[in-house]
Structures are given as structure tokens and as C-alpha cells.
Design a protein around this motif. Structure first.
Motif, PDB file in Angstrom:
ATOM      1  N   TYR A   1     -80.259  50.159  80.429  1.00 51.58           N
ATOM      2  CA  TYR A   1     -79.389  50.409  81.586  1.00 51.58           C
ATOM      3  C   TYR A   1     -79.991  49.814  82.856  1.00 51.58           C
ATOM      4  CZ  TYR A   1     -76.261  53.703  79.172  1.00 51.58           C
ATOM      5  OH  TYR A   1     -75.326  54.266  78.350  1.00 51.58           O
ATOM      6  N   THR A   2     -81.308  49.977  83.019  1.00 49.23           N
ATOM      7  CA  THR A   2     -81.978  49.451  84.216  1.00 49.23           C
ATOM      8  C   THR A   2     -81.882  47.937  84.283  1.00 49.23           C
ATOM      9  OG1 THR A   2     -83.546  51.311  84.195  1.00 49.23           O
ATOM     10  CG2 THR A   2     -84.165  49.355  85.469  1.00 49.23           C
ATOM     11  N   VAL A   3     -82.135  47.279  83.149  1.00 53.23           N
ATOM     12  CA  VAL A   3     -82.080  45.820  83.109  1.00 53.23           C
ATOM     13  C   VAL A   3     -80.663  45.321  83.397  1.00 53.23           C
ATOM     14  CG1 VAL A   3     -82.264  43.799  81.599  1.00 53.23           C
ATOM     15  CG2 VAL A   3     -84.055  45.552  81.573  1.00 53.23           C
ATOM     16  N   LEU A   4     -79.671  45.935  82.766  1.00 54.96           N
ATOM     17  CA  LEU A   4     -78.285  45.504  82.962  1.00 54.96           C
ATOM     18  C   LEU A   4     -77.816  45.755  84.392  1.00 54.96           C
ATOM     19  CD1 LEU A   4     -76.577  46.656  79.633  1.00 54.96           C
ATOM     20  CD2 LEU A   4     -77.357  44.366  80.262  1.00 54.96           C
ATOM     21  N   LEU A   5     -78.327  46.834  84.998  1.00 54.99           N
ATOM     22  CA  LEU A   5     -77.961  47.139  86.378  1.00 54.99           C
ATOM     23  C   LEU A   5     -78.508  46.100  87.348  1.00 54.99           C
ATOM     24  CD1 LEU A   5     -76.638  49.189  88.339  1.00 54.99           C
ATOM     25  CD2 LEU A   5     -78.861  50.351  88.460  1.00 54.99           C
ATOM     26  N   LEU A   6     -79.720  45.624  87.069  1.00 57.67           N
ATOM     27  CA  LEU A   6     -80.364  44.645  87.957  1.00 57.67           C
ATOM     28  C   LEU A   6     -79.927  43.211  87.668  1.00 57.67           C
ATOM     29  CD1 LEU A   6     -84.015  46.061  87.934  1.00 57.67           C
ATOM     30  CD2 LEU A   6     -82.329  46.285  89.766  1.00 57.67           C
TER      31      LEU A   6
ATOM     32  N   GLY B   1     -82.238  51.291  63.138  1.00 56.76           N
ATOM     33  CA  GLY B   1     -83.342  51.597  62.248  1.00 56.76           C
ATOM     34  C   GLY B   1     -82.901  52.268  60.954  1.00 56.76           C
ATOM     35  N   LEU B   2     -83.540  51.897  59.847  1.00 56.67           N
ATOM     36  CA  LEU B   2     -83.267  52.536  58.555  1.00 56.67           C
ATOM     37  C   LEU B   2     -83.675  54.001  58.606  1.00 56.67           C
ATOM     38  CD1 LEU B   2     -84.440  49.751  56.091  1.00 56.67           C
ATOM     39  CD2 LEU B   2     -82.114  50.300  56.791  1.00 56.67           C
ATOM     40  N   GLY B   3     -82.954  54.821  57.891  1.00 60.57           N
ATOM     41  CA  GLY B   3     -83.223  56.248  57.922  1.00 60.57           C
ATOM     42  C   GLY B   3     -82.338  56.982  58.903  1.00 60.57           C
ATOM     43  N   HIS B   4     -81.644  56.228  59.745  1.00 61.13           N
ATOM     44  CA  HIS B   4     -80.707  56.820  60.688  1.00 61.13           C
ATOM     45  C   HIS B   4     -79.279  56.590  60.196  1.00 61.13           C
ATOM     46  CE1 HIS B   4     -83.950  57.457  63.561  1.00 61.13           C
ATOM     47  NE2 HIS B   4     -84.313  56.199  63.423  1.00 61.13           N
ATOM     48  N   SER B   5     -78.350  57.381  60.715  1.00 64.11           N
ATOM     49  CA  SER B   5     -76.957  57.185  60.348  1.00 64.11           C
ATOM     50  C   SER B   5     -76.480  55.832  60.863  1.00 64.11           C
ATOM     51  CB  SER B   5     -76.092  58.301  60.935  1.00 64.11           C
ATOM     52  OG  SER B   5     -76.205  58.328  62.356  1.00 64.11           O
ATOM     53  N   ALA B   6     -75.560  55.223  60.125  1.00 65.45           N
ATOM     54  CA  ALA B   6     -75.058  53.907  60.493  1.00 65.45           C
ATOM     55  C   ALA B   6     -74.269  53.981  61.794  1.00 65.45           C
ATOM     56  CB  ALA B   6     -74.191  53.345  59.370  1.00 65.45           C
ATOM     57  N   TYR B   7     -74.327  52.889  62.551  1.00 65.68           N
ATOM     58  CA  TYR B   7     -73.631  52.835  63.836  1.00 65.68           C
ATOM     59  C   TYR B   7     -72.282  52.135  63.673  1.00 65.68           C
ATOM     60  CZ  TYR B   7     -72.343  51.127  68.450  1.00 65.68           C
ATOM     61  OH  TYR B   7     -71.641  50.817  69.589  1.00 65.68           O
ATOM     62  N   LYS B   8     -71.234  52.793  64.137  1.00 67.38           N
ATOM     63  CA  LYS B   8     -69.900  52.220  64.050  1.00 67.38           C
ATOM     64  C   LYS B   8     -69.612  51.354  65.268  1.00 67.38           C
ATOM     65  CE  LYS B   8     -65.011  53.441  63.640  1.00 67.38           C
ATOM     66  NZ  LYS B   8     -64.018  54.551  63.571  1.00 67.38           N
ATOM     67  N   LEU B   9     -69.306  50.097  65.022  1.00 66.61           N
ATOM     68  CA  LEU B   9     -69.016  49.179  66.120  1.00 66.61           C
ATOM     69  C   LEU B   9     -67.767  49.612  66.879  1.00 66.61           C
ATOM     70  CD1 LEU B   9     -69.573  45.550  64.750  1.00 66.61           C
ATOM     71  CD2 LEU B   9     -70.997  46.809  66.350  1.00 66.61           C
ATOM     72  N   PRO B  10     -67.814  49.613  68.216  1.00 65.66           N
ATOM     73  CA  PRO B  10     -66.632  49.972  68.997  1.00 65.66           C
ATOM     74  C   PRO B  10     -65.658  48.800  69.065  1.00 65.66           C
ATOM     75  CG  PRO B  10     -68.419  49.383  70.468  1.00 65.66           C
ATOM     76  CD  PRO B  10     -68.985  49.337  69.067  1.00 65.66           C
ATOM     77  N   SER B  11     -64.433  49.075  69.431  1.00 64.30           N
ATOM     78  CA  SER B  11     -63.418  48.021  69.516  1.00 64.30           C
ATOM     79  C   SER B  11     -63.760  46.978  70.574  1.00 64.30           C
ATOM     80  CB  SER B  11     -62.049  48.647  69.824  1.00 64.30           C
ATOM     81  OG  SER B  11     -62.103  49.386  71.036  1.00 64.30           O
ATOM     82  N   SER B  12     -64.547  47.367  71.584  1.00 62.30           N
ATOM     83  CA  SER B  12     -64.914  46.423  72.650  1.00 62.30           C
ATOM     84  C   SER B  12     -65.754  45.268  72.120  1.00 62.30           C
ATOM     85  CB  SER B  12     -65.674  47.149  73.768  1.00 62.30           C
ATOM     86  OG  SER B  12     -66.825  47.799  73.260  1.00 62.30           O
ATOM     87  N   PHE B  13     -66.412  45.468  70.969  1.00 62.69           N
ATOM     88  CA  PHE B  13     -67.226  44.389  70.393  1.00 62.69           C
ATOM     89  C   PHE B  13     -66.377  43.154  70.113  1.00 62.69           C
ATOM     90  CE2 PHE B  13     -68.590  42.219  66.492  1.00 62.69           C
ATOM     91  CZ  PHE B  13     -69.833  41.763  66.886  1.00 62.69           C
ATOM     92  N   PHE B  14     -65.138  43.357  69.717  1.00 66.87           N
ATOM     93  CA  PHE B  14     -64.274  42.243  69.341  1.00 66.87           C
ATOM     94  C   PHE B  14     -63.721  41.490  70.549  1.00 66.87           C
ATOM     95  CE2 PHE B  14     -64.265  45.325  65.908  1.00 66.87           C
ATOM     96  CZ  PHE B  14     -64.609  44.520  64.826  1.00 66.87           C
TER      97      PHE B  14
ATOM     98  N   ILE C   1     -72.337  47.797  74.805  1.00 64.04           N
ATOM     99  CA  ILE C   1     -71.469  46.744  74.288  1.00 64.04           C
ATOM    100  C   ILE C   1     -70.250  46.553  75.194  1.00 64.04           C
ATOM    101  CG2 ILE C   1     -69.971  46.092  72.358  1.00 64.04           C
ATOM    102  CD1 ILE C   1     -71.948  47.376  70.479  1.00 64.04           C
ATOM    103  N   MET C   2     -69.732  47.642  75.719  1.00 65.55           N
ATOM    104  CA  MET C   2     -68.588  47.538  76.626  1.00 65.55           C
ATOM    105  C   MET C   2     -68.971  46.753  77.878  1.00 65.55           C
ATOM    106  SD  MET C   2     -66.251  50.609  78.241  1.00 65.55           S
ATOM    107  CE  MET C   2     -65.914  51.204  76.568  1.00 65.55           C
ATOM    108  N   HIS C   3     -70.178  46.986  78.370  1.00 67.47           N
ATOM    109  CA  HIS C   3     -70.664  46.231  79.536  1.00 67.47           C
ATOM    110  C   HIS C   3     -70.784  44.751  79.207  1.00 67.47           C
ATOM    111  CE1 HIS C   3     -72.983  45.558  83.265  1.00 67.47           C
ATOM    112  NE2 HIS C   3     -73.708  44.723  82.525  1.00 67.47           N
ATOM    113  N   LEU C   4     -71.312  44.446  78.014  1.00 69.69           N
ATOM    114  CA  LEU C   4     -71.454  43.052  77.600  1.00 69.69           C
ATOM    115  C   LEU C   4     -70.093  42.385  77.435  1.00 69.69           C
ATOM    116  CD1 LEU C   4     -74.308  43.384  74.949  1.00 69.69           C
ATOM    117  CD2 LEU C   4     -74.502  42.426  77.252  1.00 69.69           C
TER     118      LEU C   4
END
Length: 301
Positions: A77-82, A124-137, A107-110
Motif C-alpha cells: 500500500y505504501t509503495v503504490l501510494l507513493l 504460499g502453499l499450505g494456504h487456501s487458494a486465492y480467487k481472482l477478482p473480476s478486476s483482474f480481467f 489488483i483493482m488499483h493496478l
């Protein structure tokens, strides 16, 4: 003191393009710390075209009370803000980062920055999978996509990745129907990687699940007329070739130069036929790499 001052002057007076190249080669945390060197360096890092967040972000962390997620998200967040310039490459590969809704916001910011060309996201493995948001497309200028431990669900088929040349799915949950739809929206794809670890459950679906017949396998490769590099393991074979595998493809893969296959078991007829199908349909193939399951060799001997 004079030689040291002269050395600093030499660095400060380097061309801006060279300074940017140097800053992209060091950890992003250190790159942004250069802003305190002098007035001339205050804004050097805010125009970096490549933003890469990896495990180095957590090294020598000064606040051990914050969770890993908070540390990573706060830094991004800091990097994207600057940041003030165009972002051409974005990479988030922190092995201990769990799936979280804050990634949606990133991703929405990008997506509002229409210049992003390369996108790399590794949960990271061992964590629940991340669902891509519609903004990715909405990242329509992408040329490279690399996803690991994610879930891809298409809410709409109106998107197009006209410039995408490289697609890498590792441990990505997506149905075969959605995969075909996804690839159909990438007309100039030249590199495709579809790999899943057998011992890593992703989401509620198996990788490329479905009841597709062999026609789906033919359809998949018909969508890859320009493919040059193909990497797969046996899981897509099982799902796309649940029927009789054809002896040849209607359209030859004339541009395919490199073929990499993982987790094969030549004791299984469908996998052997799949390999033969790819080899005989690729007249200009120059490199083949095949990894056979250890269990297969143990059964032989």
C-alpha cells in the motif's frame, strides 16, 4: 571525504534510465530507502516500472508484532501510494502470505493503471487458494501471466488479452470449459504452462475438472496455433482426454519448439497416447523433456 563525495556525485549523475535499472535489481524495500540519501534521490524510486514484492520484504523486519499479512500489505500500500509512474511489471511472491481480500484491492488499483504488462502472483502453499477478482480481467495490456495457488472463475467472456504471449498456471483451480474459454481470449499465446501437484488440493475443484471427451483436447490445441513452448503434467491429460485420444491433431503445432511433460506414467495407455499425439503433431519440435513418476519405475523393477 573528497573521494567519497566524488563517488556519490558519480552515482547521482548517472542517467535516469540506468538508475532505474539499478533500483529494479535490488529489493524494493532498499530501493525506496534510497529516497533518504539526498534531495536528488528523493523521487528516484517513485517512477520504477517494475514492482516486485517477495520474501526479502520480510527480512530484518523491525516490527515483529505485526502479522505477515499486515507487513506485506502495508508495504505494498505504501509503495503504490507513493508511486507516480507507469507500472509495467507487478510481482507478488511471498511464500508465507495467505489468501486475503486486500489482494483484491491491490489488483483493482493496478487495473486503473492500464500499463501493466507482466503480472506474477504466487500464494504460499499450505494456504487456501486465492480467487481472482473480476478486476483482474481489466488488465488488457498483459503480455505475461503467472499464477500459483489461485482459483480462476470467469463471470464474463467479454474480456480479451490481445497481447498475452505467456500463460502459466501452477496449482490453479479452473474447469476445462473455463480454461478453453480463457485461452480462446488469448489469440497470440506462445508459451503455456499447466501444472498441478497431485498432493496439493486447491479450492473445491480439482485442476481442470470436467467430463470433457477427446474433442475438448483437440479444441484446446486448435486454440494454440502459435504455441512455441508447452509444459504440462498428467492431470490435464486425464481431464481433457477422458475419451479416445485421436492419433493426430487436425492442425499441426508447427511452431512448437519445446515440450515439457511432468508426472507421466507410461504404464497408462492414455498418457502414452497423449505423448505420441503431441510429438507426431509437432514437426518442428527441437526439445523434449519428460519426467516419469518414480512409482512407475519401481513397478517395473
Amino acid at each position: 571525504m573528497e573521494p567519497e563525495r566524488l563517488l556519490m556525485d558519480r552515482i547521482s549523475n548517472l542517467p535516469s534510465s540506468l538508475v532505474q535499472t539499478i533500483l529494479t535489481l535490488i529489493p524494493i524495500r532498499d530501493a525506496f530507502r534510497t529516497s533518504i540519501l539526498s534531495r536528488n534521490w528523493r523521487h528516484r524510486c517513485v517512477n520504477l516500472p517494475k514492482l516486485e514484492f517477495d520474501d526479502k520484504l520480510l527480512e530484518k523486519s523491525t516490527n515483529s508484532q505485526l502479522s505477515i499479512k499486515c507487513k506485506v500489505v502495508h508495504a505494498i500500500y505504501t509503495v503504490l501510494l507513493l508511486h507516480r509512474g507507469s507500472v509495467l511489471e507487478f510481482s507478488l511472491c511471498v511464500s508465507q502470505l495467505p489468501s486475503c481480500c486486500e489482494i483484491d484491492q491491490i489488483i483493482m488499483h493496478l487495473a486503473n493503471n492500464t500499463t501493466v504488462e507482466k503480472f506474477n502472483l504466487v500464494i504460499g502453499l499450505g494456504h487456501s487458494a486465492y480467487k481472482l477478482p473480476s478486476s483482474f480481467f481489466s488488465l488488457k495490456r498483459l503480455t505475461h501471466i503467472n499464477l500459483k495457488n489461485c482459483v480462476v472463475q470467469l463471470q464474463s467472456t467479454s474480456f480479451r488479452f490481445e497481447r498475452l504471449t505467456s500463460l502459466c498456471f501452477r496449482n490453479v483451480s479452473i474447469t476445462n470449459k473455463m480454461l478453453i474459454c480463457f485461452i480462446s481470449c488469448c489469440p497470440i499465446l506462445k508459451s503455456l504452462t499447466l501444472v498441478r501437484s497431485d498432493n496439493v488440493p486447491i479450492g473445491e475443484e480439482k485442476h481442470f475438472v470436467g467430463s470433457a471427451q477427446y474433442s475438448a483436447l483437440v479444441q484446446l490445441f486448435q486454440l494454440l496455433p502459435l504455441i512455441e513452448h508447452l509444459e504440462m503434467n498428467c492431470c490435464p491429460v486425464k481431464c481433457f482426454a477422458s475419451g479416445v485420444i485421436p492419433q493426430s491433431l487436425p492442425n499441426k503445432l508447427v511452431h512448437l519448439r519445446a515440450l515439457v511433460l511432468h508426472g507421466l506414467s507410461f504404464g497408462k495407455e492414455d498418457e502414452l497416447r497423449f505423448v505420441l499425439l503431441l510429438v507426431t503433431s509437432s514437426p518442428n519440435l527441437k526439445k523434449i523433456k519428460m519426467e516419469v513418476k518414480l512409482q512407475y519405475w519401481m513397478n517395473i523393477f
